[in-house]
Motif scaffolding. Structure first.
Motif, mmCIF file in Angstrom:
data_model
loop_
_atom_site.group_PDB
_atom_site.id
_atom_site.type_symbol
_atom_site.label_atom_id
_atom_site.label_comp_id
_atom_site.label_asym_id
_atom_site.label_seq_id
_atom_site.Cartn_x
_atom_site.Cartn_y
_atom_site.Cartn_z
ATOM 1 N N GLY A 1 28.877 -1.514 -35.927
ATOM 2 C CA GLY A 1 28.511 -1.366 -38.085
ATOM 3 C C GLY A 1 27.404 -1.009 -38.206
ATOM 4 N N LEU A 2 25.918 -1.484 -37.298
ATOM 5 C CA LEU A 2 25.488 -0.518 -37.805
ATOM 6 C C LEU A 2 25.102 0.827 -37.513
ATOM 7 C CD1 LEU A 2 22.019 -0.644 -38.886
ATOM 8 C CD2 LEU A 2 21.543 -1.402 -36.732
ATOM 9 N N LYS A 3 25.570 0.994 -36.802
ATOM 10 C CA LYS A 3 25.459 2.456 -36.187
ATOM 11 C C LYS A 3 26.467 2.889 -36.967
ATOM 12 C CE LYS A 3 27.040 4.724 -31.825
ATOM 13 N NZ LYS A 3 27.338 4.635 -30.355
ATOM 14 N N THR A 4 27.298 3.154 -36.766
ATOM 15 C CA THR A 4 28.698 3.287 -37.941
ATOM 16 C C THR A 4 28.078 4.184 -38.800
ATOM 17 O OG1 THR A 4 30.322 3.039 -36.466
ATOM 18 C CG2 THR A 4 31.041 3.520 -38.836
ATOM 19 N N ARG A 5 27.351 3.314 -39.983
ATOM 20 C CA ARG A 5 26.925 3.641 -41.311
ATOM 21 C C ARG A 5 25.691 4.181 -41.303
ATOM 22 N NH1 ARG A 5 27.166 -2.169 -41.560
ATOM 23 N NH2 ARG A 5 24.937 -2.817 -41.122
ATOM 24 N N TYR A 6 24.682 4.050 -39.787
ATOM 25 C CA TYR A 6 23.545 5.334 -39.963
ATOM 26 C C TYR A 6 24.059 5.961 -40.098
ATOM 27 C CZ TYR A 6 19.762 7.579 -37.886
ATOM 28 O OH TYR A 6 19.362 8.674 -37.580
ATOM 29 N N ALA B 1 12.566 -3.029 -35.454
ATOM 30 C CA ALA B 1 13.376 -3.411 -35.116
ATOM 31 C C ALA B 1 13.725 -2.427 -34.535
ATOM 32 C CB ALA B 1 14.606 -3.228 -36.778
ATOM 33 N N LEU B 2 13.211 -0.364 -34.750
ATOM 34 C CA LEU B 2 13.961 0.662 -33.909
ATOM 35 C C LEU B 2 13.562 0.562 -32.894
ATOM 36 C CD1 LEU B 2 13.115 3.461 -36.873
ATOM 37 C CD2 LEU B 2 15.311 2.321 -35.652
ATOM 38 N N ARG B 3 11.955 -0.400 -32.100
ATOM 39 C CA ARG B 3 12.242 -0.118 -30.926
ATOM 40 C C ARG B 3 12.901 -1.327 -29.258
ATOM 41 N NH1 ARG B 3 6.624 -0.378 -32.660
ATOM 42 N NH2 ARG B 3 6.539 -2.615 -32.884
ATOM 43 N N LYS C 1 22.839 15.412 -32.996
ATOM 44 C CA LYS C 1 21.914 14.481 -32.366
ATOM 45 C C LYS C 1 21.025 14.630 -34.083
ATOM 46 C CE LYS C 1 17.650 13.643 -30.028
ATOM 47 N NZ LYS C 1 16.757 14.090 -28.912
ATOM 48 N N VAL C 2 20.819 13.454 -34.880
ATOM 49 C CA VAL C 2 19.821 13.360 -36.188
ATOM 50 C C VAL C 2 18.675 14.513 -35.438
ATOM 51 C CG1 VAL C 2 19.629 12.389 -37.840
ATOM 52 C CG2 VAL C 2 21.863 11.885 -36.515
ATOM 53 N N PRO C 3 17.960 14.796 -36.246
ATOM 54 C CA PRO C 3 16.721 15.022 -36.074
ATOM 55 C C PRO C 3 15.934 14.672 -37.150
ATOM 56 C CG PRO C 3 17.663 16.712 -38.293
ATOM 57 C CD PRO C 3 19.142 15.881 -37.202
ATOM 58 N N SER C 4 14.415 14.222 -36.393
ATOM 59 C CA SER C 4 13.302 13.128 -37.041
ATOM 60 C C SER C 4 13.355 13.422 -38.311
ATOM 61 C CB SER C 4 12.423 12.984 -36.006
ATOM 62 O OG SER C 4 11.847 14.610 -35.489
ATOM 63 N N GLU C 5 12.187 12.467 -38.977
ATOM 64 C CA GLU C 5 11.366 13.678 -40.089
ATOM 65 C C GLU C 5 10.781 14.536 -40.128
ATOM 66 O OE1 GLU C 5 11.729 8.787 -42.846
ATOM 67 O OE2 GLU C 5 10.069 9.459 -41.960
ATOM 68 N N ASP D 1 16.791 8.579 -38.141
ATOM 69 C CA ASP D 1 16.125 9.029 -39.754
ATOM 70 C C ASP D 1 15.533 7.814 -40.191
ATOM 71 O OD1 ASP D 1 16.036 9.576 -42.203
ATOM 72 O OD2 ASP D 1 17.026 11.111 -42.488
ATOM 73 N N ARG D 2 14.587 7.512 -40.807
ATOM 74 C CA ARG D 2 14.410 6.412 -41.165
ATOM 75 C C ARG D 2 14.607 5.842 -42.542
ATOM 76 N NH1 ARG D 2 11.692 7.115 -36.719
ATOM 77 N NH2 ARG D 2 10.557 5.888 -35.508
ATOM 78 N N ALA D 3 15.161 6.662 -43.490
ATOM 79 C CA ALA D 3 15.555 6.318 -44.684
ATOM 80 C C ALA D 3 16.715 6.230 -44.791
ATOM 81 C CB ALA D 3 15.430 7.573 -45.314
ATOM 82 N N ALA D 4 17.558 7.081 -43.730
ATOM 83 C CA ALA D 4 18.968 6.597 -43.388
ATOM 84 C C ALA D 4 19.303 5.373 -42.197
ATOM 85 C CB ALA D 4 19.921 7.648 -42.088
#
Length: 447
Positions: free
Chosen positions: A211-216, A243-245, A258-262, A288-291
């Motif tokens: 679910g986290l993956k879908t929302r992100y 948490a990201l690590r 692929k989503v680009p980095s900030e 993407d930290r905000a997403a």
């Protein structure tokens, strides 16, 4: 020859004669019952083949045939009707709760008579401050409470206290009407939804991370419509980078776009590596930290992500993300910070521990309960520990799990709970391990 055999033989011959002989003139002259009275008796009926080929709409016989061939719902239940009394169905509960979303129809109420309590008893918002029963009993209630007064508004103490007493009495009356407002024969009058109906399905780590993956990835597609990470306010005891690590590899699997980095620096073709083979630290740089901050606390896109709206699927709160971004002319944003926790409704299971627990017991300590985002963090930690045990990987061994979220002694308390659990299990095994008496070997005497 017996009489019974003669009778059967006579009937058999009569059937053969009726099949071989043409119909008598008297029978052919009669008008069949299926032919309408408007058709002349002298008109010969068209054959079925001609009727099918011609398909004339003006032919009364064709019209009558088409009417009789209308498909009707079979008794097997192919065309099912959705039942109205389903207190165990969480999806139907959320449908009723969503009807209270519009602020022009429903205003905030005290917890005892808020929209969750009405939705649990089969009510939906149908008009301004009006709820109606979905069960068809005809029950309808207008829920209006006097505005709260404050001494700072210039009212004296007596006026404020009087208004509070009136408001408290009305709350008690509306609390009764949640049940008694239904008809006497309405099933919603006798039973409502369970306390766990609003609970998020986060017990299974695989389901929670999916679910986290879908929302992100839904939010990441919005790209420039998202506010800057610095404007998103998260709880102080939550370590986003930690948490990201420890995100599991399946979080990145199947992501074709692929989503680009900030930083916005695209990867060169020579430095592109296999996503499944990349280490967690390398893959986390592309997030993407905000997403991710929005998705981790239950926010997702609303129908069309291009509209710049984010919403919660549990409390149906909506956020206009453009209010947290600077305008094109350089003007400041409407709001400086987007608090991902405070923007939820108070009863939302993503932030409310009692709602997520579903028990509602007064004897239950709040410290022992967990909100939705805390359980999601626990699911990621659990998945990370399983991955280390199964693969023996040393990649993330240096990560301190206690610094990712929660209190600093979270790891120690978890170890103490595990140690106590194993000691209880050993005691139970010892109690159940009753040794059976030894059987004496039979002695055989020689003859």
């Amino acid at each position: 020859m017996s009489y019974a055999l003669v009778t059967k033989k006579r009937k058999f011959n009569r059937v053969l004669d009726s099949l071989s002989k043409p119909p008598s003139p008297d029978v052919a002259a009669k008008t069949p019952n299926d032919v309408p009275a408007s058709i002349p008796r002298t008109t010969t009926l068209p054959s079925i083949k001609k009727v099918r080929v011609s398909g004339s709409e003006n032919d009364p016989l064709v019209i009558r045939t088409s009417v009789t061939n209308i498909s009707r719902p079979s008794s097997s239940g192919s065309t099912t009707v959705r039942p109205n009394f389903v207190p165990w169905d969480r999806e139907r509960f959320l449908e009723r709760l969503e009807t209270f979303r519009r602020v022009d129809k429903w205003s905030s109420k005290p917890p005892a008579v808020n929209e969750v309590q009405w939705a649990k008893r089969g009510w939906s918002c149908t008009d301004t401050e009006r709820v109606s029963c979905v069960g068809g009993c005809g029950g309808s209630v207008v829920v209006k409470l006097p505005d709260e007064l404050d001494e700072l508004d210039g009212y004296d103490i007596e006026k404020v206290e009087e208004r509070k007493e009136v408001r408290a009495k009305l709350v008690e009356e509306y609390k009764k009407l949640i049940t008694e407002g239904h008809g006497l024969n309405c099933p919603w009058r006798n039973r409502g939804c369970d306390a766990t109906i609003h609970r998020l399905q986060l017990a299974n780590p695989d389901v929670a991370i999916s679910g986290l993956k879908t929302r992100y990835y839904n939010l990441a597609k919005m790209g420039p419509k998202l506010p800057a990470r610095e404007r998103i306010e998260i709880p102080e005891d939550f370590n986003l980078e930690g948490a990201l690590r420890i995100l599991p590899p399946e979080f990145y699997a199947g992501n074709e776009n692929k989503v680009p980095s900030e930083a916005g620096a695209p990867d060169s073709q020579g430095q592109k590596a296999d996503k499944n083979a990349a280490s967690p630290k390398q893959t986390a740089q592309d997030i993407d930290r905000a997403a991710f901050a929005l998705a981790f606390f239950g926010w997702d896109t609303v129908s069309d992500g291009t509209a710049g709206l984010a919403g919660c699927g549990a409390c149906f709160r909506r956020l206009g993300l453009w209010m947290y971004k600077p305008k094109e002319n350089g003007e400041l944003t409407v709001y400086e910070k987007l608090n991902v926790v405070a923007e939820h409704m108070d009863y939302c299971p993503w932030v409310n521990k009692l709602t997520q627990s579903g028990s509602g017991k007064k004897t239950e300590r709040t410290e022992d309960l967990h909100s939705g985002w805390e359980l999601l963090l626990h699911a990621i930690k659990t998945k990370h520990r399983r991955l280390i045990r199964s693969t023996g990987s040393e990649i993330t061994k240096d990560i301190d799990a206690s610094s990712i979220g929660g209190t600093s002694n979270d790891g120690d308390s978890q170890k103490a709970k595990d140690k106590e659990w194993w000691s209880k299990l050993r005691r139970v095994r010892q109690a159940l391990n009753v040794k059976a008496p030894k059987r004496s070997k039979p002695v055989y005497s020689s003859p």
